[in-house]
Scaffold this motif. Sequence first.
Motif, PDB file in Angstrom:
ATOM      1  N   HIS A   1      70.199 -63.465 -34.963  1.00 42.75           N
ATOM      2  CA  HIS A   1      70.759 -64.567 -35.737  1.00 42.75           C
ATOM      3  C   HIS A   1      72.078 -64.226 -36.429  1.00 42.75           C
ATOM      4  O   HIS A   1      72.648 -65.067 -37.131  1.00 42.75           O
TER       5      HIS A   1
ATOM      6  N   THR B   1      75.452 -64.315 -32.085  1.00 41.53           N
ATOM      7  CA  THR B   1      75.337 -65.640 -31.464  1.00 41.53           C
ATOM      8  C   THR B   1      76.656 -66.058 -30.833  1.00 41.53           C
ATOM      9  O   THR B   1      76.679 -66.675 -29.777  1.00 41.53           O
TER      10      THR B   1
ATOM     11  N   ASN C   1      77.249 -66.795 -26.819  1.00 44.87           N
ATOM     12  CA  ASN C   1      77.886 -68.031 -26.371  1.00 44.87           C
ATOM     13  C   ASN C   1      79.095 -67.744 -25.482  1.00 44.87           C
ATOM     14  O   ASN C   1      79.285 -68.386 -24.440  1.00 44.87           O
TER      15      ASN C   1
ATOM     16  N   ARG D   1      74.424 -74.793 -26.021  1.00 41.94           N
ATOM     17  CA  ARG D   1      74.360 -73.869 -27.157  1.00 41.94           C
ATOM     18  C   ARG D   1      73.352 -74.391 -28.160  1.00 41.94           C
ATOM     19  O   ARG D   1      73.411 -75.542 -28.579  1.00 41.94           O
TER      20      ARG D   1
ATOM     21  N   THR E   1      70.338 -70.157 -31.829  1.00 43.97           N
ATOM     22  CA  THR E   1      70.406 -68.726 -31.540  1.00 43.97           C
ATOM     23  C   THR E   1      70.901 -68.445 -30.139  1.00 43.97           C
ATOM     24  O   THR E   1      71.749 -67.589 -29.931  1.00 43.97           O
ATOM     25  N   ASP E   2      70.369 -69.149 -29.173  1.00 44.65           N
ATOM     26  CA  ASP E   2      70.653 -68.868 -27.776  1.00 44.65           C
ATOM     27  C   ASP E   2      71.615 -69.879 -27.165  1.00 44.65           C
ATOM     28  O   ASP E   2      71.777 -70.985 -27.658  1.00 44.65           O
TER      29      ASP E   2
END
Length: 93
Positions: free
Chosen positions: A14, A19, A23, A52, A55-56
């Motif tokens: 996090h 992050t 991305n 997006r 977190t992922d």
Amino acid sequence: MPWAHPKTAHIIAHLRGVTGAVNTEAKTIAERARALLAEHRHDGDATITVTRRRTDTTVDLVDEAASAIELGHVDRDGKHVPGLNILGRAAGL
């Protein structure tokens, strides 16, 4: 034996820099996947999307036949037609 706090992975995942890096890497994978898909797409509506989340970030092949395109399928004669492995190759897997 090495020990890590049980929430270490959650905390690291996090972090803003993590992050952001995830991305950025997803966007790079998507660019490669789009180029690979363009080499094979003769017709149809298959696309590569990037989503997006908190977190992922995910890269997806979107089409009614996405699994057959990626993983392969069996044709009418019962022969296996290999998949294109677009996402796998784009991610370097």
